[in-house]
Design a protein around this motif. Structure first.
Motif, PDB file in Angstrom:
ATOM      1  N   ALA A   1       0.839  -1.207   0.000  1.00 10.70           N
ATOM      2  CA  ALA A   1       0.000   0.000   0.000  1.00 10.70           C
ATOM      3  C   ALA A   1       0.870   1.252   0.000  1.00 10.70           C
ATOM      4  O   ALA A   1       0.617   2.195  -0.759  1.00 10.70           O
ATOM      5  CB  ALA A   1      -0.942  -0.005   1.205  1.00 10.70           C
ATOM      6  N   LEU A   2       1.899   1.269   0.833  1.00 15.03           N
ATOM      7  CA  LEU A   2       2.795   2.417   0.891  1.00 15.03           C
ATOM      8  C   LEU A   2       3.549   2.599  -0.433  1.00 15.03           C
ATOM      9  O   LEU A   2       3.673   3.718  -0.935  1.00 15.03           O
ATOM     10  CB  LEU A   2       3.782   2.279   2.044  1.00 15.03           C
ATOM     11  N   SER A   3       4.019   1.518  -1.004  1.00 11.90           N
ATOM     12  CA  SER A   3       4.743   1.579  -2.275  1.00 11.90           C
ATOM     13  C   SER A   3       3.865   2.152  -3.392  1.00 11.90           C
ATOM     14  O   SER A   3       4.305   3.000  -4.176  1.00 11.90           O
ATOM     15  CB  SER A   3       5.233   0.180  -2.658  1.00 11.90           C
ATOM     16  N   LEU A   4       2.623   1.701  -3.452  1.00 10.86           N
ATOM     17  CA  LEU A   4       1.713   2.218  -4.489  1.00 10.86           C
ATOM     18  C   LEU A   4       1.358   3.678  -4.219  1.00 10.86           C
ATOM     19  O   LEU A   4       1.251   4.478  -5.152  1.00 10.86           O
ATOM     20  CB  LEU A   4       0.449   1.354  -4.568  1.00 10.86           C
ATOM     21  N   ALA A   5       1.181   4.033  -2.947  1.00 16.81           N
ATOM     22  CA  ALA A   5       0.898   5.436  -2.604  1.00 16.81           C
ATOM     23  C   ALA A   5       2.087   6.318  -2.967  1.00 16.81           C
ATOM     24  O   ALA A   5       1.901   7.444  -3.453  1.00 16.81           O
ATOM     25  CB  ALA A   5       0.559   5.562  -1.122  1.00 16.81           C
ATOM     26  N   GLU A   6       3.302   5.827  -2.739  1.00 20.33           N
ATOM     27  CA  GLU A   6       4.502   6.579  -3.149  1.00 20.33           C
ATOM     28  C   GLU A   6       4.526   6.765  -4.658  1.00 20.33           C
ATOM     29  O   GLU A   6       4.824   7.850  -5.160  1.00 20.33           O
ATOM     30  CB  GLU A   6       5.770   5.855  -2.685  1.00 20.33           C
ATOM     31  N   ARG A   7       4.213   5.702  -5.382  1.00 23.02           N
ATOM     32  CA  ARG A   7       4.174   5.773  -6.848  1.00 23.02           C
ATOM     33  C   ARG A   7       3.164   6.823  -7.309  1.00 23.02           C
ATOM     34  O   ARG A   7       3.375   7.500  -8.308  1.00 23.02           O
ATOM     35  CB  ARG A   7       3.813   4.404  -7.420  1.00 23.02           C
ATOM     36  N   ALA A   8       2.071   6.964  -6.546  1.00 21.77           N
ATOM     37  CA  ALA A   8       1.035   7.943  -6.877  1.00 21.77           C
ATOM     38  C   ALA A   8       1.370   9.337  -6.354  1.00 21.77           C
ATOM     39  O   ALA A   8       0.640  10.293  -6.620  1.00 21.77           O
ATOM     40  CB  ALA A   8      -0.302   7.491  -6.298  1.00 21.77           C
TER      41      ALA A   8
ATOM     42  N   PRO B   1      -1.380   5.859   6.760  1.00 23.37           N
ATOM     43  CA  PRO B   1      -1.166   5.781   8.216  1.00 23.37           C
ATOM     44  C   PRO B   1       0.101   4.989   8.532  1.00 23.37           C
ATOM     45  O   PRO B   1       0.486   4.099   7.772  1.00 23.37           O
ATOM     46  CB  PRO B   1      -2.411   5.042   8.710  1.00 23.37           C
ATOM     47  N   ASP B   2       0.731   5.299   9.630  1.00 26.01           N
ATOM     48  CA  ASP B   2       1.907   4.548  10.064  1.00 26.01           C
ATOM     49  C   ASP B   2       1.515   3.114  10.383  1.00 26.01           C
ATOM     50  O   ASP B   2       0.544   2.874  11.096  1.00 26.01           O
ATOM     51  CB  ASP B   2       2.525   5.187  11.306  1.00 26.01           C
ATOM     52  N   GLY B   3       2.272   2.177   9.839  1.00 27.27           N
ATOM     53  CA  GLY B   3       2.083   0.782  10.192  1.00 27.27           C
ATOM     54  C   GLY B   3       0.909   0.080   9.542  1.00 27.27           C
ATOM     55  O   GLY B   3       0.724  -1.102   9.749  1.00 27.27           O
TER      56      GLY B   3
ATOM     57  N   ALA C   1      -7.512  -1.642   8.125  1.00 23.87           N
ATOM     58  CA  ALA C   1      -7.324  -0.510   7.211  1.00 23.87           C
ATOM     59  C   ALA C   1      -7.494  -0.990   5.774  1.00 23.87           C
ATOM     60  O   ALA C   1      -7.217  -2.147   5.444  1.00 23.87           O
ATOM     61  CB  ALA C   1      -5.940   0.108   7.393  1.00 23.87           C
ATOM     62  N   ALA C   2      -7.953  -0.072   4.904  1.00 22.39           N
ATOM     63  CA  ALA C   2      -8.110  -0.376   3.483  1.00 22.39           C
ATOM     64  C   ALA C   2      -7.601   0.809   2.663  1.00 22.39           C
ATOM     65  O   ALA C   2      -7.836   1.963   3.022  1.00 22.39           O
ATOM     66  CB  ALA C   2      -9.575  -0.647   3.151  1.00 22.39           C
ATOM     67  N   ALA C   3      -6.898   0.491   1.598  1.00 27.08           N
ATOM     68  CA  ALA C   3      -6.439   1.501   0.639  1.00 27.08           C
ATOM     69  C   ALA C   3      -6.981   1.108  -0.723  1.00 27.08           C
ATOM     70  O   ALA C   3      -6.797  -0.035  -1.152  1.00 27.08           O
ATOM     71  CB  ALA C   3      -4.915   1.571   0.622  1.00 27.08           C
TER      72      ALA C   3
ATOM     73  N   ASN D   1      -9.489   3.907   7.690  1.00 23.28           N
ATOM     74  CA  ASN D   1      -8.848   3.469   8.930  1.00 23.28           C
ATOM     75  C   ASN D   1      -9.922   3.515  10.010  1.00 23.28           C
ATOM     76  O   ASN D   1     -10.181   4.582  10.572  1.00 23.28           O
ATOM     77  CB  ASN D   1      -7.656   4.354   9.289  1.00 23.28           C
ATOM     78  N   PRO D   2     -10.568   2.393  10.302  1.00 22.37           N
ATOM     79  CA  PRO D   2     -11.667   2.417  11.273  1.00 22.37           C
ATOM     80  C   PRO D   2     -11.223   2.803  12.681  1.00 22.37           C
ATOM     81  O   PRO D   2     -12.052   3.094  13.533  1.00 22.37           O
ATOM     82  CB  PRO D   2     -12.212   0.992  11.234  1.00 22.37           C
ATOM     83  N   LYS D   3      -9.926   2.816  12.931  1.00 21.13           N
ATOM     84  CA  LYS D   3      -9.418   3.172  14.250  1.00 21.13           C
ATOM     85  C   LYS D   3      -9.133   4.680  14.377  1.00 21.13           C
ATOM     86  O   LYS D   3      -8.853   5.150  15.455  1.00 21.13           O
ATOM     87  CB  LYS D   3      -8.148   2.383  14.531  1.00 21.13           C
TER      88      LYS D   3
END
Length: 160
Positions: free
Chosen positions: A116-123, A130-132, A137-139, A157-159
């Motif tokens: 998820a982080l890698s794809l968000a970086e690409r975007a 969110p951290d961790g 969580a859903a992206a 992020n339901p939390k």
């Protein structure tokens, strides 16, 4: 354009409360969070045609909790998704786009969060992640079928 939905399984019982890691089920709060994530996806009009789900009990229970709200998508539970690396999840998504234009993957950290982080970086949208990558969580990404041209459409992020 194809859509990829990455979901971390919901909160599971402690490792000491199960025979082994694979058999860890969800806590009551985990079931509630999974239901919240499914409701948020539905409210946003997000649908999936195919879910790839780790066969670990906590991931399968997350999917079962979400399934009806998401319109009962088809699913597959390959063993390769159990604690899969981000690279393995990436390949699984690309292969799955041959079967459906909207894919959901329910998996485990660190792999699901790292992808998820890698794809968000690409975007260029990694500052929104969110951290961790918390449980439940859903992206949601819109992409081409090779995950090259990517846009982060929704983060749940339901939390939070």
């Amino acid at each position: 354009m194809p859509r990829l939905i990455l979901v971390r399984h919901a909160k599971a019982v402690d490792r000491m409360d199960a025979d082994d890691d694979f058999d860890r089920g969800l806590t009551p709060g985990g079931r509630e969070d999974a239901a919240k994530t499914a409701s948020a996806l539905k409210a946003a009009g997000i649908e999936t045609g195919l879910a790839l789900v780790s066969p670990a009990q906590r991931a399968m229970q997350t999917f079962v909790t979400m399934r009806e709200t998401l319109g009962n998508p088809k699913f597959d539970d390959p063993m390769t998704l159990y604690h899969a690396s981000p690279e393995m999840l990436f390949r699984a998504a690309i292969e799955a786009f041959e079967r459906s234009g909207s894919i959901m993957i329910i998996g485990h950290n660190p792999g699901i969060g790292a992808l998820a982080l890698s794809l968000a970086e690409r975007a260029g949208q990694d500052d929104e992640m969110p951290d961790g990558f918390p449980t439940s969580a859903a992206a949601v990404f819109t992409t081409d079928d090779i995950l090259n041209d990517v846009s982060l459409d929704l983060l749940i992020n339901p939390k939070a």
